[in-house]
Motif scaffolding. Sequence first.
Motif, PDB file in Angstrom:
ATOM      1  N   TRP A   1      22.274  36.178  16.413  1.00 35.78           N
ATOM      2  CA  TRP A   1      20.960  36.766  16.344  1.00 35.78           C
ATOM      3  C   TRP A   1      19.820  35.594  16.389  1.00 35.78           C
ATOM      4  N   ARG A   2      19.793  34.602  15.807  1.00 34.53           N
ATOM      5  CA  ARG A   2      19.268  33.311  16.009  1.00 34.53           C
ATOM      6  C   ARG A   2      19.222  32.893  17.373  1.00 34.53           C
ATOM      7  N   SER A   3      20.674  32.850  17.857  1.00 38.17           N
ATOM      8  CA  SER A   3      20.603  32.127  19.165  1.00 38.17           C
ATOM      9  C   SER A   3      20.084  32.998  20.302  1.00 38.17           C
ATOM     10  N   LEU A   4      19.806  34.149  20.143  1.00 37.15           N
ATOM     11  CA  LEU A   4      19.043  35.317  20.983  1.00 37.15           C
ATOM     12  C   LEU A   4      17.480  35.083  20.536  1.00 37.15           C
ATOM     13  N   GLY A   5      17.076  34.503  19.878  1.00 34.75           N
ATOM     14  CA  GLY A   5      15.593  34.428  19.477  1.00 34.75           C
ATOM     15  C   GLY A   5      15.169  35.117  18.251  1.00 34.75           C
ATOM     16  N   PHE A   6      16.240  35.921  17.500  1.00 32.75           N
ATOM     17  CA  PHE A   6      15.542  36.420  16.298  1.00 32.75           C
ATOM     18  C   PHE A   6      15.219  35.569  15.162  1.00 32.75           C
ATOM     19  N   GLU A   7      14.352  35.793  14.468  1.00 31.04           N
ATOM     20  CA  GLU A   7      14.109  35.231  13.074  1.00 31.04           C
ATOM     21  C   GLU A   7      14.204  35.705  11.978  1.00 31.04           C
ATOM     22  N   VAL A   8      14.420  35.098  11.020  1.00 33.32           N
ATOM     23  CA  VAL A   8      14.501  35.768   9.614  1.00 33.32           C
ATOM     24  C   VAL A   8      13.104  35.949   9.145  1.00 33.32           C
ATOM     25  N   VAL A   9      12.665  37.073   9.082  1.00 33.85           N
ATOM     26  CA  VAL A   9      11.186  37.340   8.623  1.00 33.85           C
ATOM     27  C   VAL A   9      10.966  37.658   6.975  1.00 33.85           C
ATOM     28  N   GLY A  10      12.164  37.685   6.460  1.00 36.20           N
ATOM     29  CA  GLY A  10      12.279  37.911   4.862  1.00 36.20           C
ATOM     30  C   GLY A  10      13.685  38.281   4.453  1.00 36.20           C
ATOM     31  N   THR A  11      14.118  38.175   3.375  1.00 38.68           N
ATOM     32  CA  THR A  11      15.428  38.428   2.648  1.00 38.68           C
ATOM     33  C   THR A  11      14.956  39.354   1.409  1.00 38.68           C
ATOM     34  N   VAL A  12      15.791  40.145   1.265  1.00 39.79           N
ATOM     35  CA  VAL A  12      15.568  41.099   0.101  1.00 39.79           C
ATOM     36  C   VAL A  12      16.867  40.550  -0.739  1.00 39.79           C
ATOM     37  N   PRO A  13      16.625  39.833  -1.935  1.00 44.16           N
ATOM     38  CA  PRO A  13      17.636  39.192  -2.525  1.00 44.16           C
ATOM     39  C   PRO A  13      18.548  40.209  -3.301  1.00 44.16           C
ATOM     40  N   GLY A  14      19.767  40.017  -3.211  1.00 40.19           N
ATOM     41  CA  GLY A  14      20.799  40.664  -3.849  1.00 40.19           C
ATOM     42  C   GLY A  14      20.976  42.328  -3.568  1.00 40.19           C
ATOM     43  N   ALA A  15      20.439  42.536  -2.355  1.00 42.47           N
ATOM     44  CA  ALA A  15      20.378  43.792  -2.128  1.00 42.47           C
ATOM     45  C   ALA A  15      21.745  44.544  -1.294  1.00 42.47           C
ATOM     46  N   PHE A  16      22.878  43.701  -1.316  1.00 44.62           N
ATOM     47  CA  PHE A  16      23.932  44.027  -0.787  1.00 44.62           C
ATOM     48  C   PHE A  16      25.134  43.546  -1.684  1.00 44.62           C
ATOM     49  N   ASP A  17      26.080  44.480  -2.059  1.00 47.42           N
ATOM     50  CA  ASP A  17      27.146  44.293  -3.110  1.00 47.42           C
ATOM     51  C   ASP A  17      28.442  43.822  -2.285  1.00 47.42           C
ATOM     52  N   HIS A  18      28.448  42.597  -1.962  1.00 46.32           N
ATOM     53  CA  HIS A  18      29.462  41.969  -1.276  1.00 46.32           C
ATOM     54  C   HIS A  18      30.672  41.952  -2.022  1.00 46.32           C
ATOM     55  N   PRO A  19      32.014  42.418  -1.595  1.00 43.28           N
ATOM     56  CA  PRO A  19      33.053  42.491  -2.417  1.00 43.28           C
ATOM     57  C   PRO A  19      33.575  41.149  -2.853  1.00 43.28           C
ATOM     58  N   GLU A  20      33.299  39.931  -2.185  1.00 43.35           N
ATOM     59  CA  GLU A  20      33.855  38.520  -2.702  1.00 43.35           C
ATOM     60  C   GLU A  20      32.583  37.768  -3.135  1.00 43.35           C
ATOM     61  N   HIS A  21      31.379  38.111  -2.739  1.00 44.31           N
ATOM     62  CA  HIS A  21      30.115  37.071  -3.045  1.00 44.31           C
ATOM     63  C   HIS A  21      29.288  37.726  -4.333  1.00 44.31           C
TER      64      HIS A  21
END
Length: 166
Positions: free
Chosen positions: A131-151
């Motif tokens: 997405w960054r290579s297509l010109g998208f930028e991160v405009v914000g990050t919601v901390p801890g909002a996703f429960d990843h099985p490894e991380h």
Amino acid sequence: MSVRVREATDGDWPAVFAFFRSIVDAGRTYAYPEGLSSEEARSLWMERPPGRTVVAVDGDTVVGSAKMGPNRPGRGSHVATASFLVDPAAQGRGTGRALGEHVVAWARDAGYRGIQFNAVVETNTPAVSLWRSLGFEVVGTVPGAFDHPEHGHVGLHVMYLDLTRG
């Protein structure tokens, strides 16, 4: 691999559902519940107008899919959103890029002012890089909002591409 993107048909759903199910059940990139039935998944993935769903095909084989449409109704309908799936067997061969480029072109042609991705898992490095290579930028990050099985609990990026800039 020679990928072509086209409108999804009802006949494509069994192939899409096979990789939808494996990706969602792996729990690394989508917050959808595990174990969805074909019909439950179909209602989440196969968009109705004004949205649309496409597939990426290599020959006659469906290797990916994207769904797109307005991010919000009414006063938010000038910004598009999209979601993407690439069959794990076809990852790393340009399928995601072909789908991403298709969505950006579609949104431009449809007159959207931007594209907002609401929930890109921060540990999904290939997607964030694409997405960054297509010109998208991160405009914000919601901390801890996703429960990843490894991380464990990781952030969800909100990413944006401004289509009003040349």
